[in-house]
Write a protein that holds these residues in place. Structure first.
Motif, mmCIF file in Angstrom:
data_model
loop_
_atom_site.group_PDB
_atom_site.id
_atom_site.type_symbol
_atom_site.label_atom_id
_atom_site.label_comp_id
_atom_site.label_asym_id
_atom_site.label_seq_id
_atom_site.Cartn_x
_atom_site.Cartn_y
_atom_site.Cartn_z
ATOM 1 N N SER A 6 1.238 -1.557 -0.130
ATOM 2 C CA SER A 6 -0.238 0.144 0.376
ATOM 3 C C SER A 6 0.571 1.425 -0.009
ATOM 4 N N GLY A 7 0.704 1.851 -0.907
ATOM 5 C CA GLY A 7 1.467 3.544 -0.391
ATOM 6 C C GLY A 7 0.560 4.754 0.322
ATOM 7 N N THR A 8 -0.732 4.712 -0.236
ATOM 8 C CA THR A 8 -1.524 5.877 0.665
ATOM 9 C C THR A 8 -2.948 4.839 1.188
ATOM 10 N N ASN A 10 -5.362 2.864 1.247
ATOM 11 C CA ASN A 10 -6.294 2.047 0.514
ATOM 12 C C ASN A 10 -6.611 0.428 0.516
ATOM 13 N N SER A 11 -4.775 -0.288 0.725
ATOM 14 C CA SER A 11 -4.686 -1.550 0.236
ATOM 15 C C SER A 11 -4.593 -2.062 1.871
ATOM 16 N N VAL A 50 -4.267 -1.068 -7.715
ATOM 17 C CA VAL A 50 -3.740 -1.508 -9.077
ATOM 18 C C VAL A 50 -3.112 -0.381 -9.801
ATOM 19 N N PHE A 52 -1.274 0.909 -13.259
ATOM 20 C CA PHE A 52 -1.481 0.738 -15.080
ATOM 21 C C PHE A 52 -2.607 -0.406 -15.266
ATOM 22 N N GLY A 53 -3.402 -0.402 -14.908
ATOM 23 C CA GLY A 53 -4.174 -1.727 -15.009
ATOM 24 C C GLY A 53 -3.131 -3.708 -14.475
ATOM 25 N N THR A 79 -7.142 -3.011 -4.589
ATOM 26 C CA THR A 79 -7.766 -1.726 -5.506
ATOM 27 C C THR A 79 -7.589 -0.716 -5.831
ATOM 28 N N SER A 82 -10.449 3.164 -10.585
ATOM 29 C CA SER A 82 -12.269 2.753 -11.270
ATOM 30 C C SER A 82 -11.537 0.973 -11.852
ATOM 31 N N ILE A 111 -10.321 5.298 -3.896
ATOM 32 C CA ILE A 111 -10.442 6.907 -4.301
ATOM 33 C C ILE A 111 -8.637 6.380 -5.412
ATOM 34 N N ASN A 113 -5.828 7.822 -6.350
ATOM 35 C CA ASN A 113 -4.719 8.450 -6.174
ATOM 36 C C ASN A 113 -3.630 9.174 -6.768
HETATM 37 C C1 LIG Z 1 1.466 4.433 -10.394
HETATM 38 C C2 LIG Z 1 -0.050 4.478 -9.959
HETATM 39 C C3 LIG Z 1 -1.127 4.091 -11.445
HETATM 40 C C4 LIG Z 1 -2.618 3.704 -11.086
HETATM 41 N N1 LIG Z 1 -3.392 3.128 -12.190
HETATM 42 C C5 LIG Z 1 -4.914 2.999 -12.169
HETATM 43 C C6 LIG Z 1 -5.461 2.034 -12.935
HETATM 44 O O1 LIG Z 1 -4.748 1.484 -13.536
HETATM 45 N N2 LIG Z 1 -6.662 2.112 -12.403
HETATM 46 C C7 LIG Z 1 -7.479 2.186 -12.135
HETATM 47 O O2 LIG Z 1 -8.144 2.089 -11.365
HETATM 48 N N3 LIG Z 1 -6.818 3.383 -10.529
HETATM 49 C C8 LIG Z 1 -5.783 3.230 -10.431
HETATM 50 N N4 LIG Z 1 -4.450 3.626 -9.617
HETATM 51 C C9 LIG Z 1 -5.325 4.074 -8.766
HETATM 52 C C10 LIG Z 1 -4.776 3.072 -7.769
HETATM 53 O O3 LIG Z 1 -5.051 1.726 -8.034
HETATM 54 C C11 LIG Z 1 -5.852 3.523 -6.740
HETATM 55 O O4 LIG Z 1 -5.687 4.366 -5.477
HETATM 56 C C12 LIG Z 1 -5.217 2.305 -5.319
HETATM 57 O O5 LIG Z 1 -6.463 2.212 -3.787
HETATM 58 C C13 LIG Z 1 -4.007 2.968 -4.024
HETATM 59 O O6 LIG Z 1 -3.968 2.016 -3.139
HETATM 60 P P1 LIG Z 1 -3.410 2.655 -1.858
HETATM 61 O O7 LIG Z 1 -3.741 2.964 -0.915
HETATM 62 O O8 LIG Z 1 -3.254 1.514 -0.840
HETATM 63 O O9 LIG Z 1 -1.875 2.857 -2.431
HETATM 64 C C14 LIG Z 1 -3.384 4.010 -9.495
HETATM 65 C C15 LIG Z 1 -2.267 4.246 -9.026
HETATM 66 C C16 LIG Z 1 -1.345 4.842 -9.287
HETATM 67 C C17 LIG Z 1 -0.342 5.495 -7.608
#
Ligand SMILES: Cc1cc2nc3c(=O)[nH]c(=O)nc-3n(C[C@H](O)[C@H](O)[C@H](O)COP(=O)(O)O)c2cc1C
Length: 253
Positions: A6-8, A10-11, A50, A52-53, A79, A82, A111, A113
């Motif tokens: 997790s970075g922010t 959510n996970s 996720v 970049f998909g 997580t 979209s 959300i 991020n």
């Molecule tokens: C480098 C990067 C790429 C991402 N690519 C996608 C994506 O392809 N599709 C999507 O729905 N969200 C994408 N996101 C949003 C994250 O998947 C989403 O905010 C996630 O819940 C963050 O989890 P975390 O708070 O545990 O880090 C991306 C975020 C980052 C930082």
């Protein structure tokens, strides 16, 4: 065991909630990386964002390096902002190399991020997190009953396109953080929360290394808004982290 990245937050939030609901333990992958080569729990869950998909690189490396056993019930929770693209499919593919497989996969839109790289004055719709809570309850119930449900595990044309070499590289460049030396006060918070230990902090300022996972933790958690993405200054109102996760939670690993 619930393994998360997790970075922010959510996970991390999802992993902790699932742990509470299923009586399991949530462990960040960084806590067992390198030290543990074999995990043989009866039930193993992976919770990850996720990118970049697809799967974040540290999660991909982790699943490749650790040995699992075939009889385990595996599940994956992606997580995202979209859509999960092919992230669960990639996870399943990696497990199949070890003659294992995901029995259940779920996608939790929360959300995004990454919006911070392209917009200002974002006004995140945190009401979306309530819906995520409902999905977590549903997932916990399925995990508890060890349900087989692979409907969310599929490939994706848009994810395939996003991961073509030049497109993926452009995306990573777009989401690469750097430190603005004029704003950084060398508090060291970014170095402590970076999930891949890619930041060091000198007496003068933080320095980002060369193996960034693009999780944006440093961008969103910096109390001085001193971490920019592709040179773009971030407003404090646009910094996001899960409201129930603190910087302390991120460091506890
Ligand atoms: C480098 C990067 C790429 C991402 N690519 C996608 C994506 O392809 N599709 C999507 O729905 N969200 C994408 N996101 C949003 C994250 O998947 C989403 O905010 C996630 O819940 C963050 O989890 P975390 O708070 O545990 O880090 C991306 C975020 C980052 C930082």
């Amino acid at each position: 065991m619930i393994l998360y990245f997790s970075g922010t937050g959510n996970s991390l939030y999802v992993a902790k909630k699932l742990a509470e609901l299923t009586g399991d333990t949530a462990v960040p992958i960084s806590a067992i990386h390198e030290r543990c080569r074999r995990i043989q729990d009866r039930i193993i869950g992976f919770v990850f964002p996720v990118y970049f998909g697809d799967l974040p690189q540290p999660v991909l490396d982790f699943v490749r390096q650790v040995r699992f056993q075939k009889s385990t019930y595996f599940y994956g929770i992606a997580t995202c902002g979209s859509t999960a693209g092919r992230a669960l499919k990639t996870m399943n593919h990696l497990l199949r190399h070890q003659h294992c497989a995901l029995s259940y996969g779920a996608v939790l839109p929360m959300i995004a991020n990454s919006t911070v790289a392209s917009r200002r004055h974002i006004r995140y719709n945190v009401n979306r997190l309530d819906h995520a809570d409902e999905l977590i309850l549903n997932a916990a119930d399925k995990i508890h009953r060890q349900v087989q449900d692979v409907t969310a595990i599929h490939s994706s044309l848009s994810a395939w396109l996003m991961n073509l070499g030049p497109i993926r590289h452009a995306g990573e460049r777009w989401l690469t953080p750097s430190v603005d030396g004029r704003r950084c006060v060398a508090c060291g918070l970014c170095a402590r929360i970076c999930p891949v230990s890619n930041i060091i902090c000198t007496a003068k300022q933080a320095i980002i290394g060369s193996h960034c996972s693009h999780c944006l933790a440093c961008v969103h958690w910096c109390p001085q808004q001193a971490v920019t993405v592709h040179g773009k200054q971030i407003l404090s109102e646009d910094q996001y982290h899960h409201p129930d996760v603190t910087a302390g939670d991120m460091m506890r690993r």
